[in-house]
Design a protein around this motif. Structure first.
Motif, PDB file in Angstrom:
ATOM      1  N   GLU A   1       7.651 -33.465 -61.972  1.00  0.00           N
ATOM      2  CA  GLU A   1       7.001 -34.704 -61.539  1.00  0.00           C
ATOM      3  C   GLU A   1       7.431 -35.090 -60.127  1.00  0.00           C
ATOM      4  O   GLU A   1       6.606 -35.485 -59.284  1.00  0.00           O
ATOM      5  CB  GLU A   1       7.324 -35.843 -62.513  1.00  0.00           C
ATOM      6  CG  GLU A   1       6.806 -35.650 -63.913  1.00  0.00           C
ATOM      7  CD  GLU A   1       7.780 -34.925 -64.835  1.00  0.00           C
ATOM      8  OE1 GLU A   1       7.523 -34.881 -66.043  1.00  0.00           O
ATOM      9  OE2 GLU A   1       8.805 -34.395 -64.324  1.00  0.00           O
TER      10      GLU A   1
ATOM     11  N   SER B   1       5.074 -35.272 -56.619  1.00  0.00           N
ATOM     12  CA  SER B   1       5.081 -36.434 -55.715  1.00  0.00           C
ATOM     13  C   SER B   1       5.390 -36.002 -54.285  1.00  0.00           C
ATOM     14  O   SER B   1       4.763 -36.481 -53.322  1.00  0.00           O
ATOM     15  CB  SER B   1       6.107 -37.468 -56.179  1.00  0.00           C
ATOM     16  OG  SER B   1       5.753 -38.025 -57.420  1.00  0.00           O
TER      17      SER B   1
ATOM     18  N   ASN C   1       2.314 -34.398 -52.690  1.00  0.00           N
ATOM     19  CA  ASN C   1       1.309 -35.363 -52.234  1.00  0.00           C
ATOM     20  C   ASN C   1       1.769 -36.140 -51.009  1.00  0.00           C
ATOM     21  O   ASN C   1       0.970 -36.417 -50.106  1.00  0.00           O
ATOM     22  CB  ASN C   1       0.950 -36.315 -53.380  1.00  0.00           C
ATOM     23  CG  ASN C   1       0.066 -35.659 -54.425  1.00  0.00           C
ATOM     24  OD1 ASN C   1      -0.919 -35.012 -54.105  1.00  0.00           O
ATOM     25  ND2 ASN C   1       0.433 -35.808 -55.695  1.00  0.00           N
TER      26      ASN C   1
ATOM     27  N   HIS D   1      -5.389 -33.795 -53.419  1.00  0.00           N
ATOM     28  CA  HIS D   1      -4.539 -34.454 -54.415  1.00  0.00           C
ATOM     29  C   HIS D   1      -4.003 -33.383 -55.352  1.00  0.00           C
ATOM     30  O   HIS D   1      -4.736 -32.521 -55.826  1.00  0.00           O
ATOM     31  CB  HIS D   1      -5.332 -35.486 -55.218  1.00  0.00           C
ATOM     32  CG  HIS D   1      -4.523 -36.155 -56.296  1.00  0.00           C
ATOM     33  ND1 HIS D   1      -3.468 -36.991 -56.009  1.00  0.00           N
ATOM     34  CD2 HIS D   1      -4.591 -36.083 -57.653  1.00  0.00           C
ATOM     35  CE1 HIS D   1      -2.932 -37.422 -57.139  1.00  0.00           C
ATOM     36  NE2 HIS D   1      -3.589 -36.875 -58.159  1.00  0.00           N
TER      37      HIS D   1
ATOM     38  N   VAL E   1      -1.756 -32.338 -58.817  1.00  0.00           N
ATOM     39  CA  VAL E   1      -1.285 -32.732 -60.135  1.00  0.00           C
ATOM     40  C   VAL E   1      -0.228 -31.759 -60.631  1.00  0.00           C
ATOM     41  O   VAL E   1       0.678 -32.138 -61.370  1.00  0.00           O
ATOM     42  CB  VAL E   1      -2.456 -32.806 -61.138  1.00  0.00           C
ATOM     43  CG1 VAL E   1      -1.984 -33.191 -62.536  1.00  0.00           C
ATOM     44  CG2 VAL E   1      -3.504 -33.794 -60.651  1.00  0.00           C
TER      45      VAL E   1
ATOM     46  N   GLU F   1      -5.250 -27.870 -65.518  1.00  0.00           N
ATOM     47  CA  GLU F   1      -4.412 -28.936 -66.045  1.00  0.00           C
ATOM     48  C   GLU F   1      -4.661 -29.196 -67.523  1.00  0.00           C
ATOM     49  O   GLU F   1      -3.733 -29.530 -68.270  1.00  0.00           O
ATOM     50  CB  GLU F   1      -4.651 -30.228 -65.236  1.00  0.00           C
ATOM     51  CG  GLU F   1      -4.282 -30.138 -63.771  1.00  0.00           C
ATOM     52  CD  GLU F   1      -5.359 -29.472 -62.906  1.00  0.00           C
ATOM     53  OE1 GLU F   1      -6.431 -29.129 -63.452  1.00  0.00           O
ATOM     54  OE2 GLU F   1      -5.117 -29.280 -61.709  1.00  0.00           O
ATOM     55  N   GLU F   2      -5.917 -29.045 -67.950  1.00  0.00           N
ATOM     56  CA  GLU F   2      -6.253 -29.343 -69.340  1.00  0.00           C
ATOM     57  C   GLU F   2      -5.619 -28.355 -70.326  1.00  0.00           C
ATOM     58  O   GLU F   2      -5.618 -28.594 -71.540  1.00  0.00           O
ATOM     59  CB  GLU F   2      -7.772 -29.362 -69.530  1.00  0.00           C
ATOM     60  CG  GLU F   2      -8.475 -28.041 -69.264  1.00  0.00           C
ATOM     61  CD  GLU F   2      -8.860 -27.841 -67.811  1.00  0.00           C
ATOM     62  OE1 GLU F   2      -9.662 -26.931 -67.544  1.00  0.00           O
ATOM     63  OE2 GLU F   2      -8.352 -28.598 -66.954  1.00  0.00           O
TER      64      GLU F   2
ATOM     65  N   ASN G   1      -5.985 -35.988 -68.629  1.00  0.00           N
ATOM     66  CA  ASN G   1      -6.592 -37.305 -68.412  1.00  0.00           C
ATOM     67  C   ASN G   1      -7.655 -37.281 -67.319  1.00  0.00           C
ATOM     68  O   ASN G   1      -8.064 -38.322 -66.818  1.00  0.00           O
ATOM     69  CB  ASN G   1      -5.512 -38.320 -68.055  1.00  0.00           C
ATOM     70  CG  ASN G   1      -4.740 -37.921 -66.799  1.00  0.00           C
ATOM     71  OD1 ASN G   1      -5.032 -36.909 -66.165  1.00  0.00           O
ATOM     72  ND2 ASN G   1      -3.758 -38.733 -66.433  1.00  0.00           N
ATOM     73  N   GLY G   2      -8.097 -36.090 -66.953  1.00  0.00           N
ATOM     74  CA  GLY G   2      -9.133 -35.972 -65.932  1.00  0.00           C
ATOM     75  C   GLY G   2      -8.611 -35.893 -64.521  1.00  0.00           C
ATOM     76  O   GLY G   2      -9.373 -35.666 -63.577  1.00  0.00           O
ATOM     77  N   ASP G   3      -7.312 -36.089 -64.328  1.00  0.00           N
ATOM     78  CA  ASP G   3      -6.709 -35.980 -63.003  1.00  0.00           C
ATOM     79  C   ASP G   3      -6.522 -34.507 -62.667  1.00  0.00           C
ATOM     80  O   ASP G   3      -5.906 -33.760 -63.425  1.00  0.00           O
ATOM     81  CB  ASP G   3      -5.362 -36.694 -63.011  1.00  0.00           C
ATOM     82  CG  ASP G   3      -4.936 -37.124 -61.621  1.00  0.00           C
ATOM     83  OD1 ASP G   3      -5.770 -37.065 -60.700  1.00  0.00           O
ATOM     84  OD2 ASP G   3      -3.763 -37.513 -61.461  1.00  0.00           O
ATOM     85  N   LYS G   4      -7.059 -34.074 -61.534  1.00  0.00           N
ATOM     86  CA  LYS G   4      -7.088 -32.646 -61.209  1.00  0.00           C
ATOM     87  C   LYS G   4      -6.559 -32.363 -59.799  1.00  0.00           C
ATOM     88  O   LYS G   4      -6.582 -33.237 -58.933  1.00  0.00           O
ATOM     89  CB  LYS G   4      -8.517 -32.098 -61.315  1.00  0.00           C
ATOM     90  CG  LYS G   4      -9.096 -32.107 -62.721  1.00  0.00           C
ATOM     91  CD  LYS G   4     -10.498 -31.527 -62.726  1.00  0.00           C
ATOM     92  CE  LYS G   4     -11.063 -31.493 -64.136  1.00  0.00           C
ATOM     93  NZ  LYS G   4     -10.341 -30.528 -64.983  1.00  0.00           N
ATOM     94  N   ASN G   5      -6.119 -31.139 -59.597  1.00  0.00           N
ATOM     95  CA  ASN G   5      -5.829 -30.655 -58.248  1.00  0.00           C
ATOM     96  C   ASN G   5      -7.136 -30.526 -57.483  1.00  0.00           C
ATOM     97  O   ASN G   5      -8.084 -29.896 -57.969  1.00  0.00           O
ATOM     98  CB  ASN G   5      -5.178 -29.272 -58.294  1.00  0.00           C
ATOM     99  CG  ASN G   5      -3.713 -29.317 -58.669  1.00  0.00           C
ATOM    100  OD1 ASN G   5      -3.127 -30.380 -58.800  1.00  0.00           O
ATOM    101  ND2 ASN G   5      -3.117 -28.156 -58.837  1.00  0.00           N
TER     102      ASN G   5
END
Length: 443
Positions: free
Chosen positions: A158, A162, A165, A177, A179, A186-187, A196-200
């Motif tokens: 994590e 950060s 980014n 962006h 992740v 990611e899924e 959660n739908g957040d993707k590279n």
């Protein structure tokens, strides 16, 4: 309404002696007027690359020689690893990490080593060196090795994301962006990454920015990305080496070899399709080509379209552009006025050769302009900044629009007091003359 003739005649009588005095002092003291300032890529795809996005950049100048849909954020797949490479190399350069430092494999890299894409089958609890893991990441795109390095650098996955980014933002990567540190879907990473739908995502332009910083800030990257084949050493529970062949088939001896190619990173997922950020050097020019979203090709080589697109970009760049010295170091581009000096001007010269990319056969499309420092007072020392030079080109810069400093080509000492005094007198009469002439013109 006209002014009375008597006033106009009086002004003319006053102006005549002022003109004569100003001219005489100007000749005597050698005063000169102030120095005057001297004075494609697109959204179409003329190369018909057949990809979702592409860009071609010359490394040193940062000129964008070709661009198609280059601003759109797209899934970069394993090209994400370029940022991990950059941060690991930066940590090594700063002395925070050494190549032979041991890395103990944690739970997350062990999870990736079991069944997640390209990997070197790392097991939780085993120990590897930074160099072994970096080679596996750069050559074989190993997801488990990438995650192990990320945890080594930042303490946790994590914290490393950060850092990725934050670094992207600092480099001007505005359509990026992250992740994960590796680009695996990611899924498919639960429970470590929540779906959660957040993707590279990363645009082709941002990939080129990142590649350019990799090459300029950490050029040692090429000693890894140019490796065609390597073996990953045996582990505690695995007695055999893993033969690793570079996924970048532009390298020498591989199927789509391109002369001068020596990096950087490929990527593939079902969503991203086939991607590559490649670099090649011929003569004194190095190019960066980014291809994103190439469709799978039918037959036994589904990845060939990304390499054919890279070939087309490189051919276009090397055949149509060349690097040229636009302003040689130490050669004056002009003179800058100096006030209160033993000389009235000083030559403005580039401190180093000013080199940029020009289109072959249309070199006149690229030119240099310059401006001087206003109100330059003596003493002036050789090498002191006295102006700025700018290259005007139809090909935009990937990053910024920097001005290039011009420096004094020689010393100009301060003039003796009497010369400064008479120069001030000359300025007074010259200003009075200009004022009188202005009044006459309005009369």
């Amino acid at each position: 309404m006209h002014k009375p003739r008597s006033l106009r005649s009086a002004l003319r009588r006053l102006a005549r002696p002022l003109i004569l005095i100003g001219a005489a002092l100007g000749i005597l003291l050698g005063q000169h007027p102030a120095w005057a300032e001297g004075t494609s890529p697109s959204g179409t795809d003329p190369l018909r690359l057949g990809v979702r996005s592409a860009i071609l950049v010359e490394l040193e100048s940062g000129r964008v020689l070709y661009a198609y849909n280059a601003e759109e954020p797209l899934p970069p797949a394993s090209m994400t690893k370029m940022m991990t490479e950059y941060l690991v190399l930066k940590a090594v350069r700063e002395g925070k990490l050494r190549w032979e430092d041991p890395v103990t494999i944690g739970v997350y890299p062990g999870f990736l080593g079991r069944d997640k894409g390209s990997r070197v089958f790392l097991e939780e609890g085993e120990t590897r060196t930074v160099r072994e893991l970096f080679t596996a990441m750069a050559v074989y795109s190993a997801n488990d090795a990438t995650a192990a390095l990320a945890e080594k650098v930042a303490g946790s996955r994590e914290a490393f994301v950060s850092l990725m980014n934050e670094t992207a933002k600092s480099l001007g990567m505005v359509h990026t962006h992250f992740v994960t540190c590796h680009g695996y879907p990611e899924e498919e990473l639960a429970p470590f990454v929540k779906a959660n739908g957040d993707k590279n995502v990363m645009s082709a332009r941002d990939a080129a920015i990142l590649a350019r910083h990799l090459l300029l800030d950490t050029p040692e990257i090429l000693s890894f990305t140019s490796i065609v084949r390597a073996n990953f050493p045996p582990g505690a529970n695995r007695k055999q080496e893993i033969a690793m062949e570079n996924w970048n088939k532009l390298l020498p001896g591989l199927r789509f070899a391109y002369e001068g190619a020596d990096g950087l990173k490929t990527g593939f997922t079902d969503e991203a399709k086939y991607c590559v950020t490649a670099t090649a050097k011929r003569g004194d020019m190095r190019l960066i080509a980014v291809v994103m979203g190439a469709e799978p090709a039918p037959g036994p080589e589904p990845d060939k379209n990304r390499f054919l697109a890279a070939h087309a970009l490189f051919n276009y760049g090397f055949q149509n552009f060349a690097r040229k010295v636009l302003a040689p170091a130490g050669q004056p581009v002009g003179d800058v006025s100096v006030r209160r000096g033993t000389k009235d001007n000083v030559p403005a010269v580039p401190a180093a050769d000013i080199v940029d990319v020009v289109p072959v056969g249309h070199e006149e499309d690229v030119r240099v302009t310059w401006t001087s420092v206003p109100d330059l007072f003596a003493p002036v020392q050789k090498g002191q900044k006295v102006g700025e030079l700018r290259v005007e080109s139809p090909y935009p810069l990937l990053e910024g629009t920097p001005d290039i400093p011009l420096v004094a080509g020689e010393d100009v000492p301060k003039a003796p007091w009497w010369r400064i005094f008479f120069a001030a007198v000359g300025d007074f009469f010259a200003n009075a003359y200009r004022l009188a002439l202005s009044v006459l013109n309005r009369a």
